[in-house]
Design an enzyme around this catalytic site. Structure first.
Site, mmCIF file in Angstrom:
data_model
loop_
_atom_site.group_PDB
_atom_site.id
_atom_site.type_symbol
_atom_site.label_atom_id
_atom_site.label_comp_id
_atom_site.label_asym_id
_atom_site.label_seq_id
_atom_site.Cartn_x
_atom_site.Cartn_y
_atom_site.Cartn_z
ATOM 1 N N TRP A 102 0.825 -1.215 0.000
ATOM 2 C CA TRP A 102 0.000 0.000 0.000
ATOM 3 C C TRP A 102 0.853 1.256 0.000
ATOM 4 O O TRP A 102 0.521 2.236 -0.668
ATOM 5 C CB TRP A 102 -1.010 -0.017 1.149
ATOM 6 C CG TRP A 102 -2.034 -1.099 0.954
ATOM 7 C CD1 TRP A 102 -2.267 -2.168 1.748
ATOM 8 C CD2 TRP A 102 -2.964 -1.223 -0.150
ATOM 9 N NE1 TRP A 102 -3.272 -2.955 1.217
ATOM 10 C CE2 TRP A 102 -3.709 -2.389 0.065
ATOM 11 C CE3 TRP A 102 -3.221 -0.459 -1.291
ATOM 12 C CZ2 TRP A 102 -4.713 -2.818 -0.831
ATOM 13 C CZ3 TRP A 102 -4.202 -0.875 -2.172
ATOM 14 C CH2 TRP A 102 -4.930 -2.041 -1.938
ATOM 15 N N ASP A 172 -2.200 6.544 6.149
ATOM 16 C CA ASP A 172 -3.214 5.674 5.532
ATOM 17 C C ASP A 172 -3.599 4.645 6.587
ATOM 18 O O ASP A 172 -2.932 3.623 6.743
ATOM 19 C CB ASP A 172 -2.625 5.000 4.288
ATOM 20 C CG ASP A 172 -3.589 3.950 3.718
ATOM 21 O OD1 ASP A 172 -4.722 3.797 4.241
ATOM 22 O OD2 ASP A 172 -3.202 3.282 2.743
ATOM 23 N N LYS A 196 -12.682 -1.963 6.048
ATOM 24 C CA LYS A 196 -11.952 -2.838 6.963
ATOM 25 C C LYS A 196 -12.511 -2.716 8.374
ATOM 26 O O LYS A 196 -12.984 -3.686 8.932
ATOM 27 C CB LYS A 196 -10.459 -2.500 6.959
ATOM 28 C CG LYS A 196 -9.642 -3.130 5.845
ATOM 29 C CD LYS A 196 -9.768 -2.453 4.512
ATOM 30 C CE LYS A 196 -9.020 -3.119 3.399
ATOM 31 N NZ LYS A 196 -8.087 -2.260 2.683
HETATM 32 C C1 PLP Z 1 -7.490 -1.774 1.551
HETATM 33 C C2 PLP Z 1 -6.423 -0.756 1.646
HETATM 34 C C3 PLP Z 1 -6.259 0.243 0.663
HETATM 35 C C4 PLP Z 1 -7.112 0.303 -0.593
HETATM 36 O O1 PLP Z 1 -8.370 0.712 -0.274
HETATM 37 P P1 PLP Z 1 -9.471 0.996 -1.429
HETATM 38 O O2 PLP Z 1 -10.595 1.508 -0.592
HETATM 39 O O3 PLP Z 1 -9.742 -0.299 -2.107
HETATM 40 O O4 PLP Z 1 -8.918 2.010 -2.348
HETATM 41 C C5 PLP Z 1 -5.259 1.171 0.849
HETATM 42 N N1 PLP Z 1 -4.471 1.155 1.929
HETATM 43 C C6 PLP Z 1 -4.586 0.210 2.893
HETATM 44 C C7 PLP Z 1 -3.682 0.241 4.077
HETATM 45 C C8 PLP Z 1 -5.578 -0.765 2.768
HETATM 46 O O5 PLP Z 1 -5.705 -1.696 3.731
#
Ligand code: PLP
Length: 361
Positions: A102, A172, A196
């Site tokens: 990521w 993030d 999540k």
């Molecule tokens: C799942 C995830 C993403 C991507 O998320 P989307 O909503 O599919 O764009 C980005 N960063 C992390 C840490 C993630 O777990």
């Protein structure tokens, strides 16, 4: 009706009481005669839902008044671009810490808008750890420092909060938001895709310090401008209303359960149990991550032999344990054990793993 234990990395398990409440309110929300899905986002019913959700999130996370909370679309992936578009603020470069898949994606998007200084990386250890504070090469003139507190795919979590001086720290937090208390005032901005630990996919939560707004790169479309969303209460266009509502139900449920301190205790206990079992399995199961960087939310593990992967998954499914297959980029297994995974799910998984190891050891 039998509910399974769902270890999906995302979209992930939601609290059962939240799903039940959504079901009960599906056709007629609080006597309005309409479903939340059918409401105008500008009507007083939805405005009350939206305001309550924000107030509960502010209370849960202790979000200071000088931070805006935005309810957006586009997932965390849209934020990979919106962060540099909004937060470079006329500066030429930003610091990024690379700890996995990521982080890499965030770096790729940032490079389209400015210079990326790699302030730290754990690529040489195949992303099984994170760089410690004394290893970071931070640029005091950087526009911001971006990092990924929990790498969902590698199962690697920062055991510390990077200190970045006066440079805003951007996180993030897609897979670790709400898993434990944090000091929001230490961040310039936090963002998270909802699917999540918050609610359904299609909603992205952004928490941003207000003095950072209003300095977008030239040509930034309105929909990508935090200030426009902030000035319009996240209703510049039609927001993801149903996702916002479900997120609100999740926030209220977390408050009822004692807030983030209570969640952290349960999360630590759940993760410890699973890692302890993996480490005690005599090498039948292995987790590759440095012990101090192991994720509380995503637990990857491999089996003694790849040939056992398929039988393991098949037997797990028969035991109502689903979505344990690891990410295609790393293989093996991954158990995502977010807030909404009950402790009984961990116990059931460990019992199954013990039994499988005994039969195949
Ligand atoms: C799942 C995830 C993403 C991507 O998320 P989307 O909503 O599919 O764009 C980005 N960063 C992390 C840490 C993630 O777990």
């Amino acid at each position: 009706m039998a509910r399974v234990f769902n270890f999906s990395a995302g979209p992930a398990v939601l609290p059962e009481d939240v799903l039940q409440q959504a079901r009960d309110e599906m056709l007629d929300w609080h006597g309005s005669g309409t479903s939340v899905m059918e409401m105008s986002h500008r009507g007083k019913e939805f405005i009350s839902i939206a305001e309550q959700a924000e107030a509960d999130l502010r209370e849960l996370m202790g979000i200071p008044a000088n931070y805006k909370v935005l309810f957006l679309q586009g997932g965390a992936s849209a934020q990979f671009a919106m962060v540099p578009m909004n937060l470079l603020r006329g500066k030429t470069s930003a610091d990024y810490i690379n700890t996995g898949e990521w982080s890499k994606k965030a770096i790729g998007e940032a490079k389209k808008f400015g210079k990326v200084n790699l302030a730290g990386s754990s690529e040489s250890s195949k992303f099984t750890s994170v760089p410690m504070q004394n290893e970071l090469k931070l640029d005091p003139n950087a526009a911001y420092v971006h990092y990924t507190p929990n790498e969902t795919i590698g199962g690697v979590e920062f055991p510390y909060l990077p200190a970045t001086g006066n440079v805003p720290l951007i996180a993030d937090m897609s897979s670790s938001i709400l898993s434990r208390p944090i000091d929001v005032s230490k961040f310039g901005m936090i963002y998270a895709g909802a699917q999540k630990n918050i609610g359904p996919s299609g909603l992205t939560v952004v928490i941003v310090r207000d003095d950072l707004l209003g300095q977008t790169v030239a040509g930034t479309p309105s929909m990508f401008d935090y200030k426009i969303h902030a000035d319009n209460g996240s209703m510049y266009n039609t927001p993801p209303t149903y996702g916002w509502y479900i997120a609100g139900l999740v926030f209220a449920a977390l408050k009822r359960k004692g807030g983030l301190k209570a969640m952290a205790e349960v999360n630590d206990r759940k993760a410890k149990k699973l890692y302890n079992y993996i480490d005690a399995s005599g090498g039948f199961y292995k987790n590759p991550v440095a012990v101090n960087c192991r994720s509380c939310m995503n637990v990857p593990f491999t089996l003694k032999s790849d040939a056992l992967d398929e039988p393991f998954l098949k037997g797990a499914k028969a035991a109502n344990l689903v979505q344990l297959k690891g990410h295609r980029s790393v293989g093996g297994m991954r158990a995502s054990i977010y807030n909404a995974m009950p402790e009984a799910g961990i116990d059931a998984l460990i019992t199954y793993m013990q039994d499988f190891a005994k039969r195949n050891g």
